[in-house]
Design a protein around this motif. Sequence first.
Motif, short mmCIF file in Angstrom:
data_model
loop_
_atom_site.label_atom_id
_atom_site.label_comp_id
_atom_site.label_asym_id
_atom_site.label_seq_id
_atom_site.Cartn_x
_atom_site.Cartn_y
_atom_site.Cartn_z
N SER A 435 0.84 -1.20 0.00
CA SER A 435 0.00 0.00 0.00
C SER A 435 0.87 1.24 0.00
O SER A 435 2.08 1.19 0.28
CB SER A 435 -0.91 0.02 1.23
OG SER A 435 -0.15 0.31 2.40
N LYS A 437 1.00 5.59 1.34
CA LYS A 437 0.81 6.25 2.64
C LYS A 437 -0.67 6.49 2.96
O LYS A 437 -1.03 6.70 4.12
CB LYS A 437 1.56 7.59 2.65
CG LYS A 437 3.08 7.43 2.62
CD LYS A 437 3.59 6.81 3.90
CE LYS A 437 5.12 6.68 3.90
NZ LYS A 437 5.81 7.97 3.90
N TYR A 439 -2.86 4.22 2.26
CA TYR A 439 -3.35 2.84 2.29
C TYR A 439 -4.17 2.49 1.06
O TYR A 439 -5.09 1.68 1.11
CB TYR A 439 -4.10 2.54 3.60
CG TYR A 439 -3.18 2.69 4.78
CD1 TYR A 439 -2.08 1.86 4.93
CD2 TYR A 439 -3.36 3.70 5.71
CE1 TYR A 439 -1.19 2.02 5.97
CE2 TYR A 439 -2.47 3.87 6.76
CZ TYR A 439 -1.39 3.02 6.88
OH TYR A 439 -0.50 3.19 7.91
N GLN A 440 -3.79 3.10 -0.06
CA GLN A 440 -4.35 2.74 -1.37
C GLN A 440 -3.43 1.71 -2.00
O GLN A 440 -2.21 1.80 -1.89
CB GLN A 440 -4.46 3.99 -2.25
CG GLN A 440 -5.19 3.75 -3.55
CD GLN A 440 -5.53 5.04 -4.27
OE1 GLN A 440 -6.61 5.20 -4.82
NE2 GLN A 440 -4.62 5.99 -4.25
N PHE A 448 -8.37 -0.02 -1.35
CA PHE A 448 -7.59 0.39 -0.19
C PHE A 448 -7.41 -0.82 0.72
O PHE A 448 -8.10 -1.83 0.58
CB PHE A 448 -8.29 1.53 0.54
CG PHE A 448 -8.34 2.82 -0.26
CD1 PHE A 448 -7.48 3.87 0.03
CD2 PHE A 448 -9.23 2.97 -1.32
CE1 PHE A 448 -7.51 5.04 -0.70
CE2 PHE A 448 -9.28 4.13 -2.06
CZ PHE A 448 -8.40 5.18 -1.74
N GLY A 450 -5.86 -2.32 4.86
CA GLY A 450 -5.43 -2.00 6.21
C GLY A 450 -5.38 -3.24 7.08
O GLY A 450 -5.96 -4.28 6.76
N ILE A 454 -1.32 -5.86 5.68
CA ILE A 454 -0.18 -5.02 5.31
C ILE A 454 1.08 -5.53 6.00
O ILE A 454 2.11 -5.75 5.38
CB ILE A 454 -0.42 -3.55 5.69
CG1 ILE A 454 -1.58 -2.96 4.88
CG2 ILE A 454 0.83 -2.71 5.49
CD1 ILE A 454 -1.93 -1.53 5.25
N HIS A 465 -5.13 2.15 10.73
CA HIS A 465 -5.15 1.95 9.28
C HIS A 465 -6.56 2.21 8.73
O HIS A 465 -6.73 2.86 7.69
CB HIS A 465 -4.77 0.51 8.94
CG HIS A 465 -3.32 0.20 9.14
ND1 HIS A 465 -2.81 -1.07 8.97
CD2 HIS A 465 -2.27 0.96 9.49
CE1 HIS A 465 -1.51 -1.06 9.21
NE2 HIS A 465 -1.17 0.17 9.54
N ALA A 469 -7.39 4.97 5.96
CA ALA A 469 -7.93 4.48 4.69
C ALA A 469 -9.30 5.10 4.41
O ALA A 469 -9.63 5.40 3.26
CB ALA A 469 -8.02 2.96 4.70
#
Length: 650
Positions: A435, A437, A439-440, A448, A450, A454, A465, A469
Amino acid sequence: MSVTSDDLKKKPLTFRRYKDGETRNERKGANWIMDADHTHKCPEYVLSTPPCQGSCPAGEDIRGYLNIVRGIEKPPAGMPWQQYAFERITSANPFPSVMGRVCPAPCESGCNRNEVEDHVGINSVEHYVGEYGIANNLGFTKPEKNSGKKVALIGGGCASLSAAYHLTLKGHACTIFDDHAELGGMMRYGIPGFRTPREVLDAEIKRIIDLGVEVKLNCHIGRDVTMEQIEKEYDAVFMGLGAQSGRPLPVEGAEAPNCVTAMAFLKAFNDGRLQHVGKRVVVIGGGDTSIDVATVARRLGHITKVNENDRPEHVIAGQVAHDVAQVSAREGAEVVLISRATMDKMNANKHEIDHALAEGIDIRGGVTPVAVIVGADGRATALRVAEFDMVKNETVIRPGTEVDIAADLIVSAIGQAVDFTGLETFNNGNGLIKSDKNYQIPGKPGFFVGGDVIKPHLLTTAIGHGAIAADGIDRYLAGAEQEKRPKVDVHHFDLLRKLEEKGLQPTEYDHKQVWGTDSAKFSVHNFEDRSLKYVIPSDELFLGHFPFVPRHVRNMTMLDAEQALGNFEDRLDVLSEKEVIDEAKRCMSCGLCFECDNCVVYCPQIAVFKVKRDVNTTGRYVDTDYSRCIGCHICADVCPTGYIKMGMGD
């Protein structure tokens, strides 16, 4: 003395510091800044992030809710302070009661109060406020407007629940898909109920679902529903798969049926299927999960009469067990926990290690698994361990140190893995999802991610997260570019919001030229917010202001080996209202005024004054009269919180 027009013709009147062509200050040394009892600086009020918040993976406004509990920041009229504190906590984290129990509290490790005597019991305060919320049936307010956008959240753990909570409050319709029978993820299936009581977890999940979140359980995306169907029906997708598969031991013989992973063990227990573990259990790990496995095994114990089909490995594998545990005498299990780390360097919380030792669990650090010893029937009979050295990142066994530890059940708690069945294209090659920054997922617009998918970490990390997100998804659904996340990515005290709450917000700027802004109503005079980029350290506080005050420690029930057997009760008591207020008073409010009056009392020029009651609020308790101030910086020296800084004056 008056100035005539003739005087102006002789020598122009100027307030300029430098002459034409002068490009630097020619004065020698730094003494020009301070001259005896005054300086060319003046006090300004600077909001910084305290290290507790900077250390919180969920980004809670910790200083904010502690100041509410202690009575510094007042709630709106008619609202109990407990409710106001609850709203402040849940603006970041919708699980205050669960996290107040199980979070290892990196906020407390970062607390500046550690430089005085001991950290503030932040988890204790959060625990109390969370329990108040449940007892008083506090809920969340549904948004007035709906965006018409739909978001699918894959996985029902704390990352997806956090994201669904924040997205719903932003007006988006959310649907959570989970392949379990109940929501909660690791909170439910990875942590035993005596650490997260199920009625508490259910209550905090219910608040989120009551916002209107749709839930589809026993549904595996990639098998029961294809990703193509999800993409067609929803405007954005959040991947909160979690990492609920365990990692088997990477040693010879580990394929024996009674060698199981911690995730499978804990799920079988939390499902209510696992009722006994055998007489001798060996757990391999060193983190909190290994402690959970060991303490559960100690509580379950073994039974005197067991059929082949009722062995724990069969139950863990999913077979239905007979109810023999209810009719057979139960005895304690011998539980050994081994770790490559020595006990003082294990990742598990120290108090959890202490509890495990008190309950009779044998912890052996500094050894590594070498092999699983398998009997003639194919079942493991022992785990062989040995002392070792690390040579150029390679494990080198010390000859002659091998020891066999007898075992009826061996549980591997050495890590977690993600089940990508049907979703293999999202695997980054390392068993996780990559991902950015925000969280895409790179190269996948509208997707997205989280949580543990990750990188396996804390439950609080997954909650953070989900919140970040949700911000990214909200911008994506609005067709806006993703913003750069702040350096210090936390929820923090907002002075403008506080002024607005009291009807004191700045007026609209009329764009007329003015000389100075100290009395203008279109700006917040002499205030700077650095909280998105700066965490204030202890050496910027006046620590001498704070006397030694012992921490109010929650009572935690300690069990011995016999008492632990069959005991699945909540071990952690909540503080009383008085205790929680007294504990919050230990907070040093780093980076924000807590109204101690030091600056007013010690100012020799009577330049610092209290703001009038009808216009003051948190963060605007004092102000400075610059017609009196000589820049002596005493106010900054005696400010306990580091809120007053000496800035350059002209």
